[in-house]
Scaffold this active site. Structure first.
Site, mmCIF file in Angstrom:
data_model
loop_
_atom_site.group_PDB
_atom_site.id
_atom_site.type_symbol
_atom_site.label_atom_id
_atom_site.label_comp_id
_atom_site.label_asym_id
_atom_site.label_seq_id
_atom_site.Cartn_x
_atom_site.Cartn_y
_atom_site.Cartn_z
ATOM 1 N N GLY A 88 -10.833 8.021 6.331
ATOM 2 C CA GLY A 88 -11.953 8.937 6.547
ATOM 3 C C GLY A 88 -13.267 8.268 6.871
ATOM 4 N N GLY A 118 -8.008 9.464 9.527
ATOM 5 C CA GLY A 118 -8.272 9.646 10.950
ATOM 6 C C GLY A 118 -9.348 10.644 11.298
ATOM 7 C CG ASN A 150 -6.212 1.007 11.955
ATOM 8 O OD1 ASN A 150 -5.001 0.985 11.834
ATOM 9 N ND2 ASN A 150 -6.775 0.543 13.060
ATOM 10 C CB THR A 151 -9.142 5.559 13.181
ATOM 11 O OG1 THR A 151 -7.833 5.745 12.654
ATOM 12 C CG2 THR A 151 -9.282 6.359 14.462
ATOM 13 C CE LYS A 176 -3.134 2.708 2.825
ATOM 14 N NZ LYS A 176 -3.683 2.920 4.181
#
Length: 263
Positions: free
Chosen positions: A188, A160, A209-210, A99
């Site tokens: 996002g 994030g 992820n977040t 990535k």
């Protein structure tokens, strides 16, 4: 019937990619990834090098999950740094997937479009299967595709932030322009409804992820995203109704059966 897709020829059934950072503990990370059903997990050599002290435990957990690894070049600010990190990741994690991340500005961590194209070309020529993390710029997307990228990962909004899809028109334009390219919305995505919106456009997958790692209950949020992506994909395949300019009764009275009830 399984609704599968592929990344550079590798067949996948789960359309949810998840990150391995920011979790409160390794055990919570493991439980959340399992609950998500994800078959691809991203990780960074700069944070989780299994050859360094303290990295072995993390590496063992990731290996036990039996997932595909997607190393990233997070934190790189130059073509040279991104290429070097990709090469180290390939050696350590034994995969030619990468990535490609290349920060252009520290204010919102926006990918550098010019250097991203330069780095992608170098890595593709070196045999990497490049998944570039880019903005929702159609022209940059075209350049990456023309270089040979079979997968693009445009952002929904800055990483994030959890703001969702800030420019649906731009994302839809990329989808319409490249119907045969695998497209993954990356960064996002804050809540499951954001993922549904992207999947309804025809995007192939979501990477996040977040939103899972920072949830009060990461495992439950992972399940919610899994279901959201399935719902969005199902809606896209089913085909949405056309919007109307005025109201139309859902139960018309003309030429419809009539039941008479007598007291």
């Amino acid at each position: 019937m399984q609704d599968s897709f592929s990344i550079y020829g590798t067949k996948l059934n789960s359309r949810l990619f998840v990150g391995s950072a920011l979790y409160p503990s390794p055990q919570i990370m493991q439980d959340a990834i399992k609950a998500s059903g994800a078959q691809v997990v991203t990780l960074s050599i700069s944070r989780q090098n299994p050859q360094q002290q303290g990295g072995q435990n993390f590496w063992s957990i990731i290996q036990s999950l039996g997932v595909h690894l997607l190393p990233n070049t997070a934190g790189c600010h130059s073509v040279k740094d991104a290429v070097n990190m990709a090469k180290m990741s390939r050696e350590i994690f034994q995969t030619d997937w990468v990535k490609l991340e290349l920060v252009g500005d520290d204010y919102n961590l926006q990918p550098d479009p010019i250097d991203l194209v330069k780095a992608a070309e170098i890595l593709l020529n070196d045999g990497f299967k490049v998944l570039p993390y880019c903005t929702d710029d159609l022209v940059i997307a075209r350049h990456l595709v023309e270089l040979g990228c079979e997968v693009l990962m445009p952002w929904g909004s800055p990483i994030g932030t959890g703001k969702g899809l800030l420019n649906p028109y731009a994302l839809q334009a990329i989808r319409d322009r490249f119907p045969d390219i695998t497209l993954i919305v990356d960064s996002g995505i804050g809540v499951p409804s954001h993922a549904v919106q992207a999947m309804e456009m025809g995007y192939d997958a979501i990477l996040l992820n977040t939103a899972i790692a920072h949830a009060n209950q990461p495992e439950r949020m992972a399940i919610a995203f899994k279901k959201a992506i399935e719902a969005g994909r199902g809606a896209y395949l089913a085909g949405p109704m056309a919007e109307q300019k005025s109201a139309n009764p859902s139960t018309p009275t003309i030429d419809s059966p009539f039941w008479h009830h007598s007291a």
